[in-house]
Design a protein around this motif. Structure first.
Motif, PDB file in Angstrom:
ATOM      1  N   TRP A  18       0.829  -1.208   0.000  1.00 28.90           N
ATOM      2  CA  TRP A  18       0.000   0.000   0.000  1.00 28.90           C
ATOM      3  C   TRP A  18       0.867   1.263   0.000  1.00 28.90           C
ATOM      4  CZ3 TRP A  18      -4.623   1.395  -1.273  1.00 28.90           C
ATOM      5  CH2 TRP A  18      -5.141   2.615  -0.837  1.00 28.90           C
ATOM      6  N   ALA A  19       1.957   1.226   0.753  1.00 26.90           N
ATOM      7  CA  ALA A  19       2.850   2.392   0.795  1.00 26.90           C
ATOM      8  C   ALA A  19       3.439   2.669  -0.588  1.00 26.90           C
ATOM      9  CB  ALA A  19       3.964   2.147   1.807  1.00 26.90           C
ATOM     10  N   ILE A  20       3.793   1.604  -1.309  1.00 28.21           N
ATOM     11  CA  ILE A  20       4.330   1.769  -2.659  1.00 28.21           C
ATOM     12  C   ILE A  20       3.260   2.334  -3.591  1.00 28.21           C
ATOM     13  CG2 ILE A  20       5.243   0.541  -4.672  1.00 28.21           C
ATOM     14  CD1 ILE A  20       6.549  -1.427  -2.692  1.00 28.21           C
ATOM     15  N   LEU A  21       2.050   1.775  -3.509  1.00 30.36           N
ATOM     16  CA  LEU A  21       0.953   2.269  -4.342  1.00 30.36           C
ATOM     17  C   LEU A  21       0.650   3.734  -4.061  1.00 30.36           C
ATOM     18  CD1 LEU A  21      -1.685  -0.631  -4.349  1.00 30.36           C
ATOM     19  CD2 LEU A  21      -0.458   0.284  -6.313  1.00 30.36           C
ATOM     20  N   LYS A  22       0.635   4.065  -2.787  1.00 30.44           N
ATOM     21  CA  LYS A  22       0.295   5.431  -2.381  1.00 30.44           C
ATOM     22  C   LYS A  22       1.340   6.424  -2.886  1.00 30.44           C
ATOM     23  CE  LYS A  22       0.374   6.314   2.005  1.00 30.44           C
ATOM     24  NZ  LYS A  22       0.057   6.365   3.450  1.00 30.44           N
ATOM     25  N   SER A  23       2.605   6.009  -2.884  1.00 25.71           N
ATOM     26  CA  SER A  23       3.658   6.911  -3.364  1.00 25.71           C
ATOM     27  C   SER A  23       3.561   7.144  -4.869  1.00 25.71           C
ATOM     28  CB  SER A  23       5.035   6.335  -3.015  1.00 25.71           C
ATOM     29  OG  SER A  23       5.261   5.116  -3.715  1.00 25.71           O
ATOM     30  N   ARG A  24       3.066   6.129  -5.580  1.00 29.96           N
ATOM     31  CA  ARG A  24       2.941   6.248  -7.032  1.00 29.96           C
ATOM     32  C   ARG A  24       1.629   6.903  -7.449  1.00 29.96           C
ATOM     33  NH1 ARG A  24       5.118   0.282  -9.087  1.00 29.96           N
ATOM     34  NH2 ARG A  24       7.288   0.535  -8.400  1.00 29.96           N
ATOM     35  N   ASN A  25       0.573   6.647  -6.654  1.00 34.22           N
ATOM     36  CA  ASN A  25      -0.757   7.193  -6.977  1.00 34.22           C
ATOM     37  C   ASN A  25      -1.362   7.821  -5.722  1.00 34.22           C
ATOM     38  OD1 ASN A  25      -1.038   5.990  -9.782  1.00 34.22           O
ATOM     39  ND2 ASN A  25      -0.755   4.136  -8.559  1.00 34.22           N
ATOM     40  N   PRO A  26      -1.010   9.038  -5.393  1.00 39.59           N
ATOM     41  CA  PRO A  26      -1.514   9.670  -4.162  1.00 39.59           C
ATOM     42  C   PRO A  26      -3.040   9.743  -4.089  1.00 39.59           C
ATOM     43  CG  PRO A  26       0.307  10.928  -5.095  1.00 39.59           C
ATOM     44  CD  PRO A  26      -0.060   9.897  -6.104  1.00 39.59           C
ATOM     45  N   HIS A  27      -3.713   9.776  -5.244  1.00 41.13           N
ATOM     46  CA  HIS A  27      -5.179   9.896  -5.242  1.00 41.13           C
ATOM     47  C   HIS A  27      -5.865   8.660  -4.667  1.00 41.13           C
ATOM     48  CE1 HIS A  27      -4.550   7.521  -8.917  1.00 41.13           C
ATOM     49  NE2 HIS A  27      -5.780   7.095  -8.726  1.00 41.13           N
TER      50      HIS A  27
END
Length: 490
Positions: free
Chosen positions: A461-470
């Protein structure tokens, strides 16, 4: 293989109107198939094999444990039913968690449900190979497991109708076997025929140290195994996006659940414990095999072996179906690689099914190396993942009802009886089962695996959030529709 992009957003149609949103899938599951999928989901290897060890632990009180757990499962399914008729989508569990608790919970629920079916598929493939080994010991178990994997994989790729038809007949075998066992058992108790003779009696349920021969504590410790037997009952929710008429078929499938529990669990176990004293059951031996042997039915072991083989293949078949749909839902929400969100020319999530089947193929390798105890570990991991899924359904239902009362969302056409009270009772019960899992040394490993899985999900989730903040923005179906098309949801 040609493919199409993910269909329209799950929130394209209004749940209040009863219209099922179109997600690009083929609506190829008829009422007959949905009903049998619902029935088959309530009858699995946990009943045919797992009940033996639980009878040895709890005695006749196991009947009460199945009845108690059955009531809770009905609460869960009615909560799910209300959500499904509000917004029927194939990624139902993760979609509702995403809508009412936030994107992170949708992400965790989707991937956890996927994990549950992958590990279950591994176990069931190996189990199916062992059951075939009963008849054909000369065939290596890994060969049998591989054949089953390929056949079910291809069937799921062809169309949802093939999946539905296979599951229909698998369920028919299980239902026929249980009904036959109940009828024969009642005949033995009533008329005294068969080798069981006068030893079969209704009084066997309470005549040998009472209903709770080992104490209430021992009975409660069987609840984790009992809940494993009910896993997959929620599979009917995954079919929402591919049912021909979800507004009619889903409520009917859910409302008949109490009868299925009464007949196939409470009824079957009651009859078995009338025919055979509970003290004669042993862990690792199917109670149905023991009952057939006591009655003296020729080829009883072979009959039950075939039924249990069917239950294992049914579970693996369901796993391939549900994992592909869950991966597609995750991809549609940018929580999995977008390529997993594509549909094949036959309107199946082929890449998601392929990835899941490939991981289930580890079950073929396990035929070489897995110790016998590993199956117990796998079932406990699956139970823990299933409990998480059920908790997300219940909490989502509670939050949905609050939104309805506040006037923010339309009411469902299939409201759960008792409102949120039954959902809160079910949450408390599942919390108790989790505590029992922590107490039991053999099952506790599932919590360790769960902790490791949580760490993996947190990193993901942290990786996803860094790539897609939305992704961190909690949104309603209306928000999603507005972002996608620029138009509000109808």
């Amino acid at each position: 293989m040609t493919s199409t992009q993910v269909g329209t957003n799950p929130g394209d149609d209004n749940g209040a109107s009863g219209a099922a949103p179109e997600e690009g899938y083929e609506r190829g599951l008829g009422s007959r198939q949905v009903q049998m999928i619902a029935i088959g989901g309530a009858i699995g290897v946990g009943l045919f094999l797992g009940a033996g060890a639980n009878i040895a632990k709890a005695g006749p009180s196991l009947i009460l444990m199945y009845a108690l757990a059955g009531v809770i499962v009905f609460f869960i399914m009615r909560a799910l039913g209300e959500l499904l008729l509000y917004r029927p989508v194939s990624g139902s569990f993760s979609e509702y968690a995403r809508e009412f608790l936030g994107p992170f919970f949708g992400f965790v629920t989707g991937w956890t449900y996927w994990l549950m079916w992958v590990v279950t598929g591994m176990a069931e493939l190996t189990a199916a190979a062992i059951y075939v080994h009963f008849w054909f010991p000369q065939i290596p178990q890994w060969v049998t497991a591989l054949v089953f994997l390929v056949v079910l994989f291809v069937a799921n790729l062809i169309s949802v109708k093939i999946f539905g038809e296979i599951e229909f007949w698998f369920s028919m075998v299980k239902v026929t076997a249980l009904v036959g066992m109940i009828v024969i058992g009642l005949g033995v108790v009533t008329f005294g025929f068969s080798q069981a003779g006068d030893a079969a009696a209704v009084s066997n349920i309470w005549a040998h140290d009472g209903i709770f021969p080992n104490g209430i504590g021992s009975s409660l410790m069987t609840l984790q195994g009992v809940m494993f037997a009910y896993l997959a009952v929620e599979l009917v929710g995954v079919t929402a996006g591919e049912s021909e008429d979800p507004e009619k078929t889903l409520p009917k499938a859910i409302n008949t659940l109490p009868w299925r529990i009464i007949v196939f669990y409470v009824g079957a176990l009651s009859v078995i414990l009338m025919v055979v004293k509970w003290t004669e059951f042993q862990p690792g031996v199917s109670p149905f095999v023991a009952a057939f042997a006591k009655i003296g039915i020729p080829a009883g072991a072979a009959i039950i072996n075939f039924v249990v083989l069917t239950a294992a293949l049914s579970s693996c078949n369901s796993g391939m179906y549900s994992t592909g749909r869950m991966l597609r839902d995750l991809a549609a929400n940018s929580e999995a690689p977008k390529v997993l969100g594509k549909l094949s020319s036959t309107k199946t999530p082929a890449l998601g099914i392929t990835l899941s089947a490939a991981l289930m193929g580890i079950g073929v390798i396990l035929n070489y190396v897995v110790p016998e105890k590993a199956f117990g570990y796998v079932t406990s991991v699956a139970t823990a993942a299933g409990i998480w899924t059920w908790l997300m359904i219940l909490i989502s239902h509670i939050l949905y009802r609050r939104a309805v009362v506040a006037g923010r969302l339309p009411a469902s056409s299939f409201p759960a009886p008792g409102g949120t009270v039954c959902s809160w009772i079910a949450v408390a019960f599942l919390s108790l089962v989790t505590v029992l899992i922590a107490i039991d040394p053999d099952s506790r490993v599932s919590l360790y695996v769960g902790a490791g899985w949580a760490v993996c999900l947190a990193i993901g989730w942290a990786i996803l959030k860094s790539r897609n903040p939305h992704l961190t923005a909690k949104g309603t179906p209306e928000d999603k529709q507005l972002q996608t098309t620029g138009q509000p949801r109808r």
